[in-house]
Design a protein around this motif. Structure first.
Motif, mmCIF file in Angstrom:
data_model
loop_
_atom_site.group_PDB
_atom_site.id
_atom_site.type_symbol
_atom_site.label_atom_id
_atom_site.label_comp_id
_atom_site.label_asym_id
_atom_site.label_seq_id
_atom_site.Cartn_x
_atom_site.Cartn_y
_atom_site.Cartn_z
ATOM 1 N N PHE A 40 0.464 -1.118 -5.325
ATOM 2 C CA PHE A 40 1.353 -1.859 -6.206
ATOM 3 C C PHE A 40 0.530 -2.637 -7.218
ATOM 4 N N ASP A 41 1.159 -2.969 -8.308
ATOM 5 C CA ASP A 41 0.602 -3.820 -9.364
ATOM 6 C C ASP A 41 1.746 -4.737 -9.763
ATOM 7 N N TYR A 42 1.702 -5.965 -9.280
ATOM 8 C CA TYR A 42 2.813 -6.895 -9.453
ATOM 9 C C TYR A 42 2.439 -7.971 -10.466
ATOM 10 N N GLY A 43 3.099 -7.962 -11.621
ATOM 11 C CA GLY A 43 2.862 -8.971 -12.649
ATOM 12 C C GLY A 43 3.401 -10.330 -12.232
ATOM 13 N N LEU A 44 2.571 -11.356 -12.308
ATOM 14 C CA LEU A 44 2.974 -12.713 -11.944
ATOM 15 C C LEU A 44 3.496 -13.449 -13.175
ATOM 16 N N PRO A 45 4.326 -14.445 -12.983
ATOM 17 C CA PRO A 45 4.775 -15.246 -14.132
ATOM 18 C C PRO A 45 3.571 -15.902 -14.806
ATOM 19 N N ARG A 55 -1.578 -10.965 -19.225
ATOM 20 C CA ARG A 55 -0.893 -10.436 -18.041
ATOM 21 C C ARG A 55 -1.743 -10.750 -16.818
ATOM 22 N N LEU A 56 -1.143 -11.438 -15.857
ATOM 23 C CA LEU A 56 -1.788 -11.777 -14.597
ATOM 24 C C LEU A 56 -1.069 -10.997 -13.504
ATOM 25 N N ALA A 57 -1.824 -10.275 -12.680
ATOM 26 C CA ALA A 57 -1.176 -9.409 -11.696
ATOM 27 C C ALA A 57 -1.937 -9.358 -10.385
ATOM 28 N N LEU A 58 -1.190 -9.255 -9.312
ATOM 29 C CA LEU A 58 -1.742 -8.918 -8.004
ATOM 30 C C LEU A 58 -1.732 -7.402 -7.891
ATOM 31 N N PHE A 59 -2.786 -6.836 -7.315
ATOM 32 C CA PHE A 59 -2.795 -5.387 -7.132
ATOM 33 C C PHE A 59 -3.331 -5.032 -5.752
ATOM 34 N N ASN A 60 -2.950 -3.854 -5.286
ATOM 35 C CA ASN A 60 -3.372 -3.372 -3.979
ATOM 36 C C ASN A 60 -3.316 -1.852 -3.979
ATOM 37 N N VAL A 61 -4.290 -1.248 -3.326
ATOM 38 C CA VAL A 61 -4.274 0.184 -3.029
ATOM 39 C C VAL A 61 -4.775 0.323 -1.600
ATOM 40 N N THR A 62 -3.978 0.923 -0.739
ATOM 41 C CA THR A 62 -4.371 1.162 0.644
ATOM 42 C C THR A 62 -4.218 2.648 0.930
ATOM 43 N N ASN A 63 -5.249 3.250 1.524
ATOM 44 C CA ASN A 63 -5.251 4.675 1.837
ATOM 45 C C ASN A 63 -5.491 4.889 3.325
ATOM 46 N N GLY A 95 -6.518 -7.430 -5.044
ATOM 47 C CA GLY A 95 -7.072 -8.531 -5.820
ATOM 48 C C GLY A 95 -6.123 -9.074 -6.865
ATOM 49 N N LEU A 96 -6.697 -9.854 -7.759
ATOM 50 C CA LEU A 96 -5.990 -10.512 -8.856
ATOM 51 C C LEU A 96 -6.678 -10.105 -10.152
ATOM 52 N N ARG A 97 -5.895 -9.639 -11.135
ATOM 53 C CA ARG A 97 -6.449 -9.156 -12.409
ATOM 54 C C ARG A 97 -5.756 -9.856 -13.560
ATOM 55 N N LEU A 98 -6.555 -10.230 -14.570
ATOM 56 C CA LEU A 98 -6.047 -10.852 -15.791
ATOM 57 C C LEU A 98 -6.414 -9.960 -16.971
ATOM 58 N N ASN A 99 -5.410 -9.568 -17.772
ATOM 59 C CA ASN A 99 -5.634 -8.795 -18.996
ATOM 60 C C ASN A 99 -5.209 -9.643 -20.185
#
Length: 172
Positions: A40-45, A55-63, A95-99
């Protein structure tokens, strides 16, 4: 069918796979691979201190990957179901990503892997598996891990080129 590398302990020092040993490509009789991926890539307010258009977002990839192979075992003159090498694992990153609109971005993430505790027989003497062997587990098993990384970068307008700078494995 599945084509994979099979390592053979054929040269001294015996008891571990090294560059002096042989590796051959084999076509197994039958293999079964299965798994799942969740992401998921969830954009935060936006927070008040962030620039407009950020754009600030939480992201996750699990395999999760699992696999078995039917392999001929010369010692027993039979075909046995064995674990596939490097296939039985659960791993991912979050993690947390800022664009920013200007093309700059940054992230803090953790990369992780659960213990590799369902090894293939060929993993038992492979130095990639024995260097950090899991205590009390089958030969070739490796312990789980988690690391912390920090990265920043810039993407040229149009996205054709990018520059990244990162520090990985800050905490292990």
């Amino acid at each position: 069918d599945l084509i994979q590398v099979e390592y053979t302990d054929s040269a001294a020092p015996f008891g571990q796979i090294t560059a002096a040993d042989t590796a051959r490509i084999v076509n197994t009789d039958e293999a079964r691979l299965w798994g799942a991926e969740f992401s998921f890539d969830y954009g935060l307010p936006l927070l008040s201190w962030l620039p407009t258009g950020a754009r600030l977002a939480l992201f996750n990839v699990t395999n999760w990957v699992n696999g078995k192979v039917d392999a001929y075992v010369p010692a027993t003159v039979s075909v046995e179901e064995l674990n596939l090498t490097k296939a039985n694992r659960l791993f991912g990153q979050a993690g947390l990503r800022l664009n920013l609109d200007s093309g700059w971005w940054g992230l803090v993430r953790t990369r992780w892997s659960a213990a590799y505790n369902d090894p293939a027989p060929s993993d038992a003497n492979d130095t990639r598996h024995t260097t950090f062997a899991a205590v009390g587990e089958d030969p070739g098993a490796m312990p789980g891990y988690a690391t912390l990384d920090a990265k920043v970068g810039w993407v040229v307008p149009g996205g054709k080129y990018r520059v990244d700078l990162g520090v990985e494995n800050l905490l292990n």
